[in-house]
Design a protein around this motif. Structure first.
Motif, PDB file in Angstrom:
ATOM      1  N   ASN A 102     -17.186  25.801 -16.041  1.00  0.00           N
ATOM      2  CA  ASN A 102     -17.143  26.691 -14.850  1.00  0.00           C
ATOM      3  C   ASN A 102     -15.811  26.619 -15.132  1.00  0.00           C
ATOM      4  OD1 ASN A 102     -19.170  28.127 -15.100  1.00  0.00           O
ATOM      5  ND2 ASN A 102     -20.632  27.343 -13.671  1.00  0.00           N
ATOM      6  N   THR A 103     -14.986  25.910 -13.991  1.00  0.00           N
ATOM      7  CA  THR A 103     -13.713  25.455 -13.251  1.00  0.00           C
ATOM      8  C   THR A 103     -12.842  25.136 -14.285  1.00  0.00           C
ATOM      9  OG1 THR A 103     -14.198  23.169 -12.962  1.00  0.00           O
ATOM     10  CG2 THR A 103     -14.888  25.143 -10.971  1.00  0.00           C
ATOM     11  N   ARG A 104     -12.732  24.652 -15.435  1.00  0.00           N
ATOM     12  CA  ARG A 104     -11.499  24.348 -15.915  1.00  0.00           C
ATOM     13  C   ARG A 104     -11.464  25.592 -17.385  1.00  0.00           C
ATOM     14  NH1 ARG A 104      -9.202  19.356 -17.487  1.00  0.00           N
ATOM     15  NH2 ARG A 104      -9.810  18.907 -15.649  1.00  0.00           N
ATOM     16  N   TYR A 105     -12.187  26.306 -17.669  1.00  0.00           N
ATOM     17  CA  TYR A 105     -12.659  27.585 -18.475  1.00  0.00           C
ATOM     18  C   TYR A 105     -12.964  28.562 -17.360  1.00  0.00           C
ATOM     19  CZ  TYR A 105     -12.056  22.992 -21.508  1.00  0.00           C
ATOM     20  OH  TYR A 105     -10.868  22.096 -22.153  1.00  0.00           O
ATOM     21  N   GLN A 106     -12.884  28.903 -17.130  1.00  0.00           N
ATOM     22  CA  GLN A 106     -13.098  30.061 -16.003  1.00  0.00           C
ATOM     23  C   GLN A 106     -12.891  31.724 -17.137  1.00  0.00           C
ATOM     24  OE1 GLN A 106     -11.665  31.734 -12.311  1.00  0.00           O
ATOM     25  NE2 GLN A 106     -11.993  29.575 -12.198  1.00  0.00           N
ATOM     26  N   GLU A 107     -11.202  31.313 -18.216  1.00  0.00           N
ATOM     27  CA  GLU A 107     -11.595  32.778 -19.029  1.00  0.00           C
ATOM     28  C   GLU A 107     -12.307  32.472 -19.966  1.00  0.00           C
ATOM     29  OE1 GLU A 107      -8.869  34.760 -17.237  1.00  0.00           O
ATOM     30  OE2 GLU A 107      -8.776  33.901 -15.695  1.00  0.00           O
ATOM     31  N   VAL A 108     -13.313  31.903 -20.327  1.00  0.00           N
ATOM     32  CA  VAL A 108     -13.637  31.349 -21.931  1.00  0.00           C
ATOM     33  C   VAL A 108     -15.303  30.808 -21.325  1.00  0.00           C
ATOM     34  CG1 VAL A 108     -13.901  29.954 -22.969  1.00  0.00           C
ATOM     35  CG2 VAL A 108     -11.420  30.267 -22.600  1.00  0.00           C
ATOM     36  N   ALA A 109     -15.352  30.524 -20.600  1.00  0.00           N
ATOM     37  CA  ALA A 109     -16.889  30.507 -20.265  1.00  0.00           C
ATOM     38  C   ALA A 109     -17.328  30.092 -19.100  1.00  0.00           C
ATOM     39  CB  ALA A 109     -17.772  29.446 -21.058  1.00  0.00           C
ATOM     40  N   GLY A 110     -18.850  31.256 -18.422  1.00  0.00           N
ATOM     41  CA  GLY A 110     -19.482  30.475 -17.375  1.00  0.00           C
ATOM     42  C   GLY A 110     -20.832  30.310 -18.120  1.00  0.00           C
ATOM     43  N   ILE A 117     -35.046  21.884 -19.611  1.00  0.00           N
ATOM     44  CA  ILE A 117     -33.889  21.906 -19.190  1.00  0.00           C
ATOM     45  C   ILE A 117     -32.515  22.941 -20.171  1.00  0.00           C
ATOM     46  CG2 ILE A 117     -31.459  21.775 -18.089  1.00  0.00           C
ATOM     47  CD1 ILE A 117     -32.526  18.954 -16.750  1.00  0.00           C
ATOM     48  N   HIS A 118     -32.209  24.076 -19.187  1.00  0.00           N
ATOM     49  CA  HIS A 118     -32.174  25.867 -19.375  1.00  0.00           C
ATOM     50  C   HIS A 118     -31.092  25.542 -18.585  1.00  0.00           C
ATOM     51  CE1 HIS A 118     -35.388  27.590 -21.614  1.00  0.00           C
ATOM     52  NE2 HIS A 118     -36.221  26.554 -20.218  1.00  0.00           N
ATOM     53  N   TRP A 119     -29.397  25.915 -19.893  1.00  0.00           N
ATOM     54  CA  TRP A 119     -28.422  25.750 -19.924  1.00  0.00           C
ATOM     55  C   TRP A 119     -28.068  27.424 -20.346  1.00  0.00           C
ATOM     56  CZ3 TRP A 119     -28.457  21.285 -21.615  1.00  0.00           C
ATOM     57  CH2 TRP A 119     -28.286  19.559 -20.176  1.00  0.00           C
ATOM     58  N   LEU A 120     -27.966  28.345 -19.654  1.00  0.00           N
ATOM     59  CA  LEU A 120     -27.301  29.167 -20.417  1.00  0.00           C
ATOM     60  C   LEU A 120     -25.096  29.843 -20.043  1.00  0.00           C
ATOM     61  CD1 LEU A 120     -29.617  32.785 -18.674  1.00  0.00           C
ATOM     62  CD2 LEU A 120     -29.422  31.333 -20.813  1.00  0.00           C
ATOM     63  N   ILE A 121     -24.716  29.376 -21.111  1.00  0.00           N
ATOM     64  CA  ILE A 121     -23.697  29.260 -21.639  1.00  0.00           C
ATOM     65  C   ILE A 121     -23.545  30.922 -22.226  1.00  0.00           C
ATOM     66  CG2 ILE A 121     -21.835  28.292 -22.623  1.00  0.00           C
ATOM     67  CD1 ILE A 121     -23.468  26.397 -23.377  1.00  0.00           C
ATOM     68  N   HIS A 122     -22.241  31.305 -20.878  1.00  0.00           N
ATOM     69  CA  HIS A 122     -21.808  33.381 -21.411  1.00  0.00           C
ATOM     70  C   HIS A 122     -20.980  32.965 -21.877  1.00  0.00           C
ATOM     71  CE1 HIS A 122     -25.041  32.988 -18.307  1.00  0.00           C
ATOM     72  NE2 HIS A 122     -25.430  33.589 -18.748  1.00  0.00           N
ATOM     73  N   LEU A 123     -20.314  33.603 -23.201  1.00  0.00           N
ATOM     74  CA  LEU A 123     -19.034  33.472 -23.514  1.00  0.00           C
ATOM     75  C   LEU A 123     -18.407  35.070 -23.461  1.00  0.00           C
ATOM     76  CD1 LEU A 123     -19.439  30.998 -26.589  1.00  0.00           C
ATOM     77  CD2 LEU A 123     -18.411  30.574 -24.360  1.00  0.00           C
ATOM     78  N   LYS A 124     -16.585  34.992 -23.386  1.00  0.00           N
ATOM     79  CA  LYS A 124     -16.273  36.372 -23.230  1.00  0.00           C
ATOM     80  C   LYS A 124     -16.504  37.017 -25.117  1.00  0.00           C
ATOM     81  CE  LYS A 124     -13.094  36.998 -21.087  1.00  0.00           C
ATOM     82  NZ  LYS A 124     -11.350  37.030 -20.156  1.00  0.00           N
ATOM     83  N   SER A 125     -16.579  35.913 -25.974  1.00  0.00           N
ATOM     84  CA  SER A 125     -17.214  36.678 -26.846  1.00  0.00           C
ATOM     85  C   SER A 125     -17.429  36.015 -28.036  1.00  0.00           C
ATOM     86  CB  SER A 125     -15.569  37.256 -27.417  1.00  0.00           C
ATOM     87  OG  SER A 125     -14.446  36.367 -28.204  1.00  0.00           O
ATOM     88  N   MET A 126     -17.283  35.360 -29.349  1.00  0.00           N
ATOM     89  CA  MET A 126     -17.007  34.250 -30.288  1.00  0.00           C
ATOM     90  C   MET A 126     -16.714  33.893 -30.226  1.00  0.00           C
ATOM     91  SD  MET A 126     -20.119  35.707 -33.627  1.00  0.00           S
ATOM     92  CE  MET A 126     -21.794  35.367 -33.178  1.00  0.00           C
TER      93      MET A 126
END
Length: 319
Positions: free
Chosen positions: A53-61, A75-84
């Motif tokens: 989140n902090t290092r790649y906030q323009e890419v993923a949340g 455990i579930h991570w939801l990795i939100h990306l701007k695009s493929m």
């Protein structure tokens, strides 16, 4: 009383975070951790998410969730990306980002428990990923009415760089009432497999059912629809974002009392195919609901690390 939403997990401001409503792709990553490393595994999960989140906030949340009523220590991570396109950045992190690599090499297990890194905390063969793409009309060769498909952003931008419209475009809910993976108190992940003969009709039903909830429970629930990429074809995913678990009771009431909502389920569609309601559009037994609680320190009696306990109203409440 509501649970702390996932946005409180990160130091990144809400206005900069990618989430289920504004992202172009979601990777749901799950792993089963060993009960003896109950607390250590959560620290790893949260630090990994916050690093991205902090290092790649323009890419993923990234947000971390626990199953509310299902399998414990899954455990579930939801990795939100701007695009493929940005998934390639995530892949390169594993070979080029030394700080990221150091997270995996760190000794997360204390010496009194024998020591060890992240691999010792998880069960072999349980790390899985599911790719979700926001659904848009005409996707995967489905049909609406011949005109609606041509109004989509994907159709209009022929020849240009392809960017999938985020799920936010599926609903008319105003921004101030929209719930998503960052501000919801509880998230229900619902999946169902569509019968191939009704792949167009089922998607229309899925979108109508979602928007009916959005219209009638604005501020309490937001439902967004996704397609599964790279897995079984025609398995669709609803993310039902709720203000709190008590909202689920309002959902049940809505489906009993509201005649327009009931009509969506029982209206006969596809007369040229003999007529069909929602109950015959999907593979029997394929409906599956998983309730997810945003992780907070101390959840399920794990070790405390920060003041993220259950809150009443105020800053921690989904809004």
């Amino acid at each position: 009383m509501v649970l702390t939403p996932a946005q409180r997990q990160t130091s990144v401001g809400a206005e900069k975070m990618l989430h289920s409503a504004n992202s172009g792709m979601i990777v749901e990553r799950t792993v089963q951790v060993r009960g003896e490393f109950h607390s250590e595994s959560r620290r790893f999960a949260r630090e990994l998410a916050e690093y991205i989140n902090t290092r790649y906030q323009e890419v993923a949340g990234v947000f971390v969730y626990e199953e509310t009523f299902g399998t414990k220590d899954l455990i579930h991570w939801l990795i939100h990306l701007k695009s493929m396109d940005h998934y390639e950045t995530m892949v390169r992190m594993g070979s080029r980002d030394e700080d990221y690599r150091a997270l995996f090499g760190r000794e997360w297990v204390p010496e009194e428990k024998g020591g060890g890194g992240w691999a010792r905390m998880v069960l072999d063969g349980t790390l899985r990923e599911t790719v979700l793409l926001p659904q848009f009309w005409g996707m995967y060769g489905t049909h609406v009415d011949g005109e609606t498909e041509r109004q989509s952003e994907v159709y209009r931008r022929q020849g240009a760089e392809v960017t999938l419209p985020p799920a936010r475009h599926q609903t008319t809910q105003p921004d101030e009432l929209l719930l998503h993976s960052g501000n919801a108190g509880i998230l229900i992940h619902r999946t169902a497999e569509i019968l191939y003969d009704f792949r167009s009709e089922a998607r229309q039903f899925a979108r109508e059912a979602a928007e009916a909830i959005n219209d009638n429970l604005a501020g309490e629930a937001t439902v967004l629809l996704y397609e599964e990429a790279f897995g079984p074809m025609d398995r669709i995913h609803w993310l039902i974002h709720m203000k709190s678990l008590s909202t689920y009771q309002r959902l049940l009431q809505l489906h009993v009392q509201n005649e327009s909502v009931r009509d969506i389920f029982f209206r006969e569609r596809a007369p040229e195919k003999g007529g069909v309601t929602w109950a015959r559009m999907f593979t029997q037994g394929s409906y599956l609901d998983t309730a997810l609680t945003p992780h907070h320190w101390g959840l399920y009696a794990t070790g405390d690390q920060a003041d993220e306990t259950v809150v009443t109203g105020g800053e921690g409440e989904a809004s």
